[in-house]
Scaffold this motif. Sequence first.
Motif, short mmCIF file in Angstrom:
data_model
loop_
_atom_site.label_atom_id
_atom_site.label_comp_id
_atom_site.label_asym_id
_atom_site.label_seq_id
_atom_site.Cartn_x
_atom_site.Cartn_y
_atom_site.Cartn_z
N PRO A 77 0.85 -1.19 0.04
CA PRO A 77 -0.02 0.00 -0.03
C PRO A 77 0.64 1.25 -0.03
N MET A 78 0.30 2.55 -0.19
CA MET A 78 0.93 3.67 0.02
C MET A 78 -0.12 4.87 0.81
N GLY A 79 0.59 5.73 1.32
CA GLY A 79 -0.15 6.77 1.93
C GLY A 79 0.86 7.85 2.15
N TRP A 80 0.43 8.90 3.15
CA TRP A 80 0.98 10.15 3.23
C TRP A 80 1.25 10.62 4.46
N ASP A 81 2.61 10.70 5.08
CA ASP A 81 2.87 11.47 6.28
C ASP A 81 2.65 12.96 6.14
N ALA A 82 1.30 13.19 6.40
CA ALA A 82 0.97 14.63 5.83
C ALA A 82 1.08 15.60 6.75
N PHE A 83 1.10 15.50 8.07
CA PHE A 83 1.36 16.52 9.15
C PHE A 83 2.83 16.80 9.40
N GLY A 84 2.89 17.88 10.01
CA GLY A 84 4.16 18.30 10.52
C GLY A 84 4.61 19.79 10.18
N LEU A 85 5.83 20.02 10.77
CA LEU A 85 6.24 21.35 10.70
C LEU A 85 6.69 21.53 9.19
N PRO A 86 7.46 20.51 8.44
CA PRO A 86 7.75 20.84 6.94
C PRO A 86 6.51 21.30 5.97
N ALA A 87 5.51 20.46 6.25
CA ALA A 87 4.35 20.92 5.67
C ALA A 87 3.68 21.99 5.96
N GLU A 88 3.92 22.59 7.03
CA GLU A 88 3.21 23.83 7.84
C GLU A 88 4.09 25.11 7.33
N ASN A 89 5.35 24.82 7.11
CA ASN A 89 6.25 25.85 6.58
C ASN A 89 6.15 25.93 5.10
N TYR A 90 6.09 24.93 4.40
CA TYR A 90 6.00 25.12 3.14
C TYR A 90 4.61 26.01 2.82
N ALA A 91 3.52 25.63 3.63
CA ALA A 91 2.32 26.20 3.52
C ALA A 91 2.36 28.06 3.69
N ILE A 92 3.26 28.10 4.69
CA ILE A 92 3.36 29.47 5.04
C ILE A 92 4.35 30.41 3.92
N GLN A 93 5.20 29.71 3.41
CA GLN A 93 6.27 30.04 2.43
C GLN A 93 5.20 30.47 1.24
N LYS A 94 4.16 29.51 0.96
CA LYS A 94 3.30 29.81 -0.26
C LYS A 94 2.37 30.50 -0.08
N GLY A 95 1.83 30.85 1.13
CA GLY A 95 0.65 31.74 1.41
C GLY A 95 -0.38 31.28 1.29
N ILE A 96 -0.68 29.78 1.61
CA ILE A 96 -1.91 29.12 1.41
C ILE A 96 -1.99 28.30 2.72
N HIS A 97 -3.21 27.71 2.94
CA HIS A 97 -3.57 26.59 4.04
C HIS A 97 -2.67 25.56 3.92
N PRO A 98 -2.30 24.75 5.07
CA PRO A 98 -1.22 23.71 4.83
C PRO A 98 -2.16 22.51 4.29
N ARG A 99 -3.75 22.53 4.52
CA ARG A 99 -4.34 21.36 3.94
C ARG A 99 -4.45 21.54 2.34
N THR A 100 -4.61 22.80 1.99
CA THR A 100 -4.64 23.12 0.52
C THR A 100 -3.39 22.57 -0.37
#
Length: 823
Positions: free
Chosen positions: A84-107
Amino acid sequence: MSSTTPTTKSDEILRIEAKWRARWEADRAAFVDTGKPAGEGTYLLVMLPYPSGDRLHVGHARTYFLTDALHRFLRQTGVTVFCPMGWDAFGLPAENYAIQKGIHPRTSTLANIAAMKEQFRAWGVLYDWTKEVTTCEPEYYRWNQWFFLRLLEKGLAVRKKSAVNWCPSCLTVLANEQAEGGVCERCKTPVVQRELEQWFLKITDYAERLLEGLDTLGSWPEKVVTMQRNWIGKSTGADLDFAIPSLGETVRVFTTRPDTVFGATALILAPEHALVPRLLEGNPKKAELEAWVASVRGQERIVREAEGAEKDGRDTGRKAVNPFTGEEVPVWLANFVIADYGTGALMAVPAHDTRDFDFAKKYGIPIVRVIEGDDLPYTGEGSLIASGPFSAKSSSSARELIGADAASRGIGGARVRYRLRDWLISRQRYWGTPIPMIHCEKDGWLPVPEKDLPVVLPPDAPFTGTGGNPLEKVASFVNTTCPRCSGPARRETDTMDTFVDSSWYYLRYLDPKNDRAPFDPAIAREWTPVDQYIGGIEHAILHLLYARFFVRILKDLGLVTFEEPFSALFNQGMITRQSPTGRVEKMSKSRGNAVSLDPLIAEKGADAVRAFVLFLGPPEKDSEWNDEGISGPERFLWRVRSTVDRFLQTGADPQGQPATADTPAARARHMAVKRITEDFRAFSFHTAVAHLMELLNHATGLVGETGADAGETATTLRTFVTLLHPIAPHLSEELNERLGGTKSLLVSGWPDFDPALAVEEFASIAVQVSGKVRAEIRLRRGSSEKEAVDAAEANAVIAKWLEGKQRVKTIWVQDRLLNLVVK
């Protein structure tokens, strides 16, 4: 070659690859019904990726290519493979990426997931997407919260104060591994030490079980086992109490060498020790000492503990009493003593400890030898001297006797301690699982009722990258009612460390739509533990240790029957790339040296890229990327296609069978099957590609050979494309179809080999002259002694050693050794 040829080739490659990807998807080629008994099925798992960027590069791809090659090989051998495959989707890297791009981390996270899924599809890697798991979905993290409540009930989830690594830029706690070198791994801001109330999971309660379990992991890399053993850090010794009469307090130390206590000439405490404020009261240099304490507490822990780091200390002016000599010893503070390691205090024995010796020499602390031995510091064992009633005892017996004496006097006793610390799971950030706790001024901390799970992240948290935890600014989330008194209360705004998400995800894959439990224990009994786990050695300690801890909790809850989550582990090496200055560096986007796969695959096709990456070298070793290197595997695959096309143009039956079973050509084919089968079983994908290249040379020769057995040629080509499938799945499927295959190679079976035929046609013979090896010759297996002697005498090197000599004896070991004894 015309200028349009590469474009034509590229278009044809992409057409073929799209055709077979669509076929696999239509056939649900990777689907496994986990609700049915596993039987002889295999659970093959690759560590789930972080979707914190929108593209995977070559450095990531190696893991997925080798996993897919193994997946396909096992499927071809008739094994049911759950991958199977899935996504370790939470965490600081994802939150920082969202801040950098100016969008919500879920988006941003879901967009990245969609892009990466499309990449996986283009690569031709097979996953059972019906079992996909995304850890940022409430349907998943609800069960993180459920587990937390179970741990709270068992006393394994606790809230306590602790000095932590704090990033003042990201405004969050960092694990030691996230703060190497004293800077935040994400933003490179210097890390400071802060004391906060945090939530911990008591992994220390499982230290011995975790240590014992390492002995069962025979299919794990020894390096990983050793790293975990050292991280747990079991130490056997004794606790001893040193009284500080001026405070009316006792300080407990832990030592692995109680046999040296008569040489303890100082008591040294961590600057964070709870007694430090009282120790400094009344000291005329109090302000200076407090400033020093604050500076040391602000240092990053790894720096303080580093081998070779400067030993810095301050004398408090207080005295303690050695519990065995009765003598007063000075009480010091030192930067190398850590509050949460051992007891946060140690007895300094400069004569018998290298670090204590250096510290004592620097600050003039007395040095007293109490063990017979060589020059100081003497850290070995021996007979005790100047140790009262224990003098003349051996170190080993004295340790036992002194521990027993301490116990009898109520001042300590024999003790086992561990380096392992409790797992700090609190994170002051938005993008994580909310910790399901509520604080009421009247009733204190209370768990969220299970019926109210999941506690869902509010979608309207502000994201600026500054100002602390965004959750604290969402009144509708923070303000709630007490589940006990119904009065006003506040939610916990810390979220969980994302290692919680990845500690049990492999079980959710089995049953991802279950809304009544995290997974069905009956299904888990069939399919787990995971048979083969694949991922980077960077996860050797934290992720793998936490997963091993978590499964023991699950066993204690009655949800699983095993204690080790991953039966076998394989760590792939990194892909490196040479920088413009000639330095070899790990390939990564942060270094700006990542090679994107998308344009490569658009130009060369996925099969060529797969073959190149798998051919780079031993997959467990680091391998250097070379942009020009892909041309070799690319030419190899075009030769494969050309050879099959040339054979089909002869009009011979592509399903023909050999006229004779035992021929040199048949032996070469059987030998190739044996070698390549062994290569795949040993994760030796690079040698599998090399042996495929050799088999292609053989097959090409058969196609061009006048009078060759057409049935043997057809069988060799069919065998070849079958063996090629794990490496180049699209092209192999296409050529198999052209050769008359009616089913996907995934279900057509793996070629057998006859052990009697799978032998080398030639043997390498060591030739000795009077017992010394002088050369090596190649002979057909089964050659006679005369044939060997004739070949040796015809060899120029051997002839030189025989010149002017008389041969008096010949020793012949068929297919191995020829010794010509001369005088």
